[in-house]
Every structure is written in C-alpha cells, then in structure tokens.
Scaffold this motif. Structure first.
Motif, PDB file in Angstrom:
ATOM      1  N   GLN A   1     -36.047 -35.860  10.324  1.00  0.00           N
ATOM      2  CA  GLN A   1     -35.076 -34.811   9.975  1.00  0.00           C
ATOM      3  C   GLN A   1     -34.564 -34.990   8.551  1.00  0.00           C
ATOM      4  O   GLN A   1     -34.188 -36.093   8.150  1.00  0.00           O
ATOM      5  CB  GLN A   1     -33.888 -34.858  10.949  1.00  0.00           C
ATOM      6  CG  GLN A   1     -34.249 -34.594  12.398  1.00  0.00           C
ATOM      7  CD  GLN A   1     -34.627 -33.126  12.661  1.00  0.00           C
ATOM      8  OE1 GLN A   1     -34.496 -32.274  11.766  1.00  0.00           O
ATOM      9  NE2 GLN A   1     -35.107 -32.839  13.856  1.00  0.00           N
TER      10      GLN A   1
ATOM     11  N   LEU B   1     -35.192 -22.873   3.167  1.00  0.00           N
ATOM     12  CA  LEU B   1     -35.905 -22.777   4.439  1.00  0.00           C
ATOM     13  C   LEU B   1     -36.360 -21.338   4.648  1.00  0.00           C
ATOM     14  O   LEU B   1     -35.635 -20.380   4.347  1.00  0.00           O
ATOM     15  CB  LEU B   1     -35.034 -23.233   5.603  1.00  0.00           C
ATOM     16  CG  LEU B   1     -34.536 -24.681   5.541  1.00  0.00           C
ATOM     17  CD1 LEU B   1     -33.950 -25.098   6.897  1.00  0.00           C
ATOM     18  CD2 LEU B   1     -35.633 -25.651   5.128  1.00  0.00           C
TER      19      LEU B   1
ATOM     20  N   VAL C   1     -25.132 -26.550   8.492  1.00  0.00           N
ATOM     21  CA  VAL C   1     -26.063 -26.551   7.355  1.00  0.00           C
ATOM     22  C   VAL C   1     -26.929 -25.294   7.434  1.00  0.00           C
ATOM     23  O   VAL C   1     -27.485 -24.981   8.483  1.00  0.00           O
ATOM     24  CB  VAL C   1     -26.972 -27.806   7.423  1.00  0.00           C
ATOM     25  CG1 VAL C   1     -28.099 -27.717   6.399  1.00  0.00           C
ATOM     26  CG2 VAL C   1     -26.149 -29.073   7.231  1.00  0.00           C
TER      27      VAL C   1
ATOM     28  N   TYR D   1     -27.699 -26.682  14.748  1.00  0.00           N
ATOM     29  CA  TYR D   1     -27.729 -26.871  13.285  1.00  0.00           C
ATOM     30  C   TYR D   1     -27.490 -28.326  12.901  1.00  0.00           C
ATOM     31  O   TYR D   1     -27.041 -29.137  13.712  1.00  0.00           O
ATOM     32  CB  TYR D   1     -26.592 -26.055  12.647  1.00  0.00           C
ATOM     33  CG  TYR D   1     -26.703 -24.571  12.825  1.00  0.00           C
ATOM     34  CD1 TYR D   1     -27.472 -23.806  11.957  1.00  0.00           C
ATOM     35  CD2 TYR D   1     -26.017 -23.924  13.858  1.00  0.00           C
ATOM     36  CE1 TYR D   1     -27.568 -22.431  12.110  1.00  0.00           C
ATOM     37  CE2 TYR D   1     -26.116 -22.550  14.020  1.00  0.00           C
ATOM     38  CZ  TYR D   1     -26.884 -21.807  13.137  1.00  0.00           C
ATOM     39  OH  TYR D   1     -26.980 -20.446  13.290  1.00  0.00           O
ATOM     40  N   GLY D   2     -27.705 -28.593  11.586  1.00  0.00           N
ATOM     41  CA  GLY D   2     -27.137 -29.788  11.012  1.00  0.00           C
ATOM     42  C   GLY D   2     -25.637 -29.528  10.882  1.00  0.00           C
ATOM     43  O   GLY D   2     -25.222 -28.403  10.624  1.00  0.00           O
TER      44      GLY D   2
ATOM     45  N   THR E   1     -31.775 -33.911   7.566  1.00  0.00           N
ATOM     46  CA  THR E   1     -30.346 -34.231   7.688  1.00  0.00           C
ATOM     47  C   THR E   1     -30.137 -35.747   7.731  1.00  0.00           C
ATOM     48  O   THR E   1     -29.188 -36.267   7.137  1.00  0.00           O
ATOM     49  CB  THR E   1     -29.771 -33.585   8.961  1.00  0.00           C
ATOM     50  OG1 THR E   1     -30.150 -32.211   8.959  1.00  0.00           O
ATOM     51  CG2 THR E   1     -28.272 -33.685   9.044  1.00  0.00           C
TER      52      THR E   1
ATOM     53  N   GLU F   1     -27.529 -34.207  12.707  1.00  0.00           N
ATOM     54  CA  GLU F   1     -28.443 -33.131  13.073  1.00  0.00           C
ATOM     55  C   GLU F   1     -28.236 -32.748  14.536  1.00  0.00           C
ATOM     56  O   GLU F   1     -28.279 -33.593  15.423  1.00  0.00           O
ATOM     57  CB  GLU F   1     -29.898 -33.576  12.825  1.00  0.00           C
ATOM     58  CG  GLU F   1     -30.956 -32.553  13.186  1.00  0.00           C
ATOM     59  CD  GLU F   1     -30.935 -31.275  12.312  1.00  0.00           C
ATOM     60  OE1 GLU F   1     -30.237 -31.237  11.294  1.00  0.00           O
ATOM     61  OE2 GLU F   1     -31.632 -30.310  12.686  1.00  0.00           O
ATOM     62  N   LYS F   2     -28.014 -31.481  14.783  1.00  0.00           N
ATOM     63  CA  LYS F   2     -27.900 -30.897  16.115  1.00  0.00           C
ATOM     64  C   LYS F   2     -27.061 -31.738  17.076  1.00  0.00           C
ATOM     65  O   LYS F   2     -27.547 -32.231  18.088  1.00  0.00           O
ATOM     66  CB  LYS F   2     -29.300 -30.647  16.695  1.00  0.00           C
ATOM     67  CG  LYS F   2     -30.128 -29.735  15.796  1.00  0.00           C
ATOM     68  CD  LYS F   2     -31.321 -29.131  16.469  1.00  0.00           C
ATOM     69  CE  LYS F   2     -31.997 -28.088  15.597  1.00  0.00           C
ATOM     70  NZ  LYS F   2     -32.768 -28.556  14.462  1.00  0.00           N
TER      71      LYS F   2
HETATM   72  C1  G1P Z   1     -33.105 -26.789  10.374  1.00  0.00           C
HETATM   73  C2  G1P Z   1     -32.307 -28.024   9.948  1.00  0.00           C
HETATM   74  C3  G1P Z   1     -30.841 -27.876  10.327  1.00  0.00           C
HETATM   75  C4  G1P Z   1     -30.295 -26.583   9.744  1.00  0.00           C
HETATM   76  C5  G1P Z   1     -31.154 -25.380  10.167  1.00  0.00           C
HETATM   77  C6  G1P Z   1     -30.679 -24.133   9.420  1.00  0.00           C
HETATM   78  O1  G1P Z   1     -33.140 -26.747  11.775  1.00  0.00           O
HETATM   79  O2  G1P Z   1     -32.871 -29.176  10.556  1.00  0.00           O
HETATM   80  O3  G1P Z   1     -30.101 -28.974   9.855  1.00  0.00           O
HETATM   81  O4  G1P Z   1     -28.961 -26.405  10.175  1.00  0.00           O
HETATM   82  O5  G1P Z   1     -32.532 -25.583   9.851  1.00  0.00           O
HETATM   83  O6  G1P Z   1     -31.345 -22.992   9.857  1.00  0.00           O
HETATM   84  P1  G1P Z   1     -34.192 -25.791  12.580  1.00  0.00           P
HETATM   85  O7  G1P Z   1     -33.607 -24.412  12.552  1.00  0.00           O
HETATM   86  O8  G1P Z   1     -35.485 -25.900  11.853  1.00  0.00           O
HETATM   87  O9  G1P Z   1     -34.240 -26.360  13.965  1.00  0.00           O
END
Ligand code: G1P
Length: 295
Positions: free
Chosen positions: A230, A131, A204, A171-172, A232, A191-192
């Motif tokens: 998602q 990411l 995560v 987070y996840g 997740t 997820e969240k």
């Molecule tokens: C995403 C993922 C999440 C993860 C996170 C890490 O969420 O959906 O599971 O824990 O990145 O940074 P976002 O930060 O895009 O909301």
C-alpha cells in the motif's frame, strides 16, 4: 534551486472488477465520460497543472490506453481530406499534450508496488501521482494547489477530503492539524481502517505529490491491507523523517470507479458542454417530470 514538479505517475493497472462485464475486454480507464475516456480527463488535469512528462502504469489487456495517446495518421489524413479540421486538431492534441510513457506492472501487487515501478523513470525528482478512478472538475484547485504547496515547502502533499465516518474504511485515513486554509500537517496515516477505530474522517483522495524518497519506503513496505503493498503504508514510513502535508478540499471530485458516481460525472459534465448541455437539460427535465422528481 528548489525542485519543480514536472513529472506525474498514473497507476492504471487495476482489474476494474467493479465495472464488469465492461472491463472483461476494455480497461476501466477507457470508460467514456461523454466522448472522452476517463484517463484523458486525468491527463488533461495533470497537463493543466504544469506536468510535462507522464508515466502510466498499465497491465496486460490495456493496449487501448497506449493507442488513445498515439498519433493516428491514417485517421488524420482521412479527416483532413473531408475538411474536418476541428476533429483533426482535437485528435492530434491528444497525442501532443505531454510526453506520455507506459510501463507494465506484471503482477497486481498493490498500488504502492505500481507506483514503485516508476522509480527509474522519475529519478531524483519530485512527482505527482493521480489515481485513475477520480476525475477532478476542470475548475478544481486541488492538483495545482498541491504542486504550489510542494514547491513552497519541499514536502510531500496528499489530497484529503472529509467523508462520512462510516465510509472511511474504503480509504486511506489521515489524522492532521490545521496549518492554513487548505493546508494541514499530517500526523498519522492508516489504510482502510475500521471506522470504529479510525483516527479521523479525513480520507485520502487519489492525488499525491511526493519527494523521491518515497521510492525507498515503497521498496521496504510489506503487504498491508488486502494483502497488497500500500502506498499509504510507504507514506507513513516517509513521515517518520519527512514532513507530510495535506491539501483539503470539499468538492469537484467524481469517483468514476463507483457506478453511481460515474453516472453523476457523465450527467454533470454533459450538462456543462456547450454542444450538448442545452438539449440534454431539456431531456433531463422531461425525465425528472416523468419520474415525479419535480412537478
Ligand atoms: C486507493 C488508496 C486509498 C485512497 C483511495 C482513493 O484505494 O489505497 O488510500 O483513499 O485509493 O480513491 P483503492 O480505491 O484503490 O482501494
């Protein structure tokens, strides 16, 4: 022969609303940390872990990402004429680090959907996902360790870090049992979650290695948290018939999607630079004294 992880996907299609007004005209992935954009750190991390082919998922108004990894022959010529060979080497290195491809996610339907855009490019191979918000320190063992775990076990692997329980809703979240020092077996993913009912405080952390079957699960995944598709949720479905490992770690991550952690990344990574560190340290010490932070 067991499959090796040579491809990676970097979802970079988000709007970056947390960094407005900067992100009004520039992608958040182009935020500079010292003198290179966040996305370059991410790609260097992937290359360092043995990745040879990278697909970046972008969106409208993100052309500068592609430009950054393209050759800029005019500039190379101008620098060469001035004898600036180090600079030429550096900008050419950026375009030669790996095979870098780009595809656009036309609609912001979620992280799972963005990763799903990579299906044809990845084909039937395992792949890593990084990411774009998280920078890992170059000494971090996380991605290399995850790829080694994948190659040993042929199971998907997700990076996990403990966070304060009240933060898990960002987070996840994974429930897991320990296998060895850094490895856990994941038994549940949400997820969240609401921190009150979250199965753990293991979050995560933006690095994944997947078997190609994840694409079948993404295709079936309905919008979840935030009305988005998602990753997740797709992982939770994958786990019903394939093992999911977790690689746990405690340090070396900068969440450049958050302003405060972005600032920490700039300061810490500038301090480590041979060309800037010594002078910057003096400046920081003067500021700390002036602000009464040290005596
Ligand atoms: C995403 C993922 C999440 C993860 C996170 C890490 O969420 O959906 O599971 O824990 O990145 O940074 P976002 O930060 O895009 O909301």
């Amino acid at each position: 022969m067991a499959a090796k992880v040579k491809k990676a996907v970097i979802p970079a299609a988000g709007l970056g609303t947390r960094f407005l007004p900067f992100t009004k005209s520039s992608p958040k992935e182009m935020l500079p940390v010292v003198d290179r954009p966040v996305i370059q750190y991410i790609i260097e991390e992937a290359v360092d872990a043995g990745i040879e082919d990278i697909l970046v998922i972008t969106s409208r108004h993100k052309k500068s990402l592609e430009d950054h990894f393209d050759r800029l022959v005019d500039l190379e010529d101008a620098l060469t004429a001035k004898g600036k060979t180090d600079e030429v080497r550096e900008i050419r290195r950026i375009s030669e680090m790996a095979q870098i491809h780009f595809v656009r996610q036309g609609e912001a339907l979620g992280l799972g959907h963005a990763i799903g855009m990579a299906k044809n490019h990845i084909g039937g191979e395992p792949f890593a996902v990084l990411l774009g918000d998280d920078i890992m320190h170059r000494s971090s063992p996380v991605l290399k360790g995850m790829i080694a775990a994948y190659e040993a076990e042929q199971s998907s692997v997700v990076a996990l870090m403990e966070v304060p329980k009240q933060d898990i809703g960002s987070y996840g979240c994974a429930a897991a049992t320990a296998l060895s020092d850094n490895l856990v077996q994941v038994s549940e993913l949400v997820e969240k979650p609401d921190p009150e009912v979250a199965p753990s405080n293991l979050a995560v952390m933006g690095r994944y290695v997947f078997t190609p079957e994840i694409f079948d699960e993404i295709a079936k995944t309905q919008p979840g948290a935030g009305g988005e598709i998602q990753i997740t949720d797709a992982m939770a479905s994958l786990m019903t018939y394939q093992r999911m490992l977790g690689f746990t770690f405690t340090e070396g991550r900068f969440d450049t999607g958050k302003k405060i952690d972005y600032l920490r990344a700039v300061v810490e990574l500038a301090l480590e630079r041979e060309d800037l560190g010594p002078e910057f340290r003096t400046i920081l010490r003067d500021i700390a004294i002036r602000e009464g932070l040290v005596s």
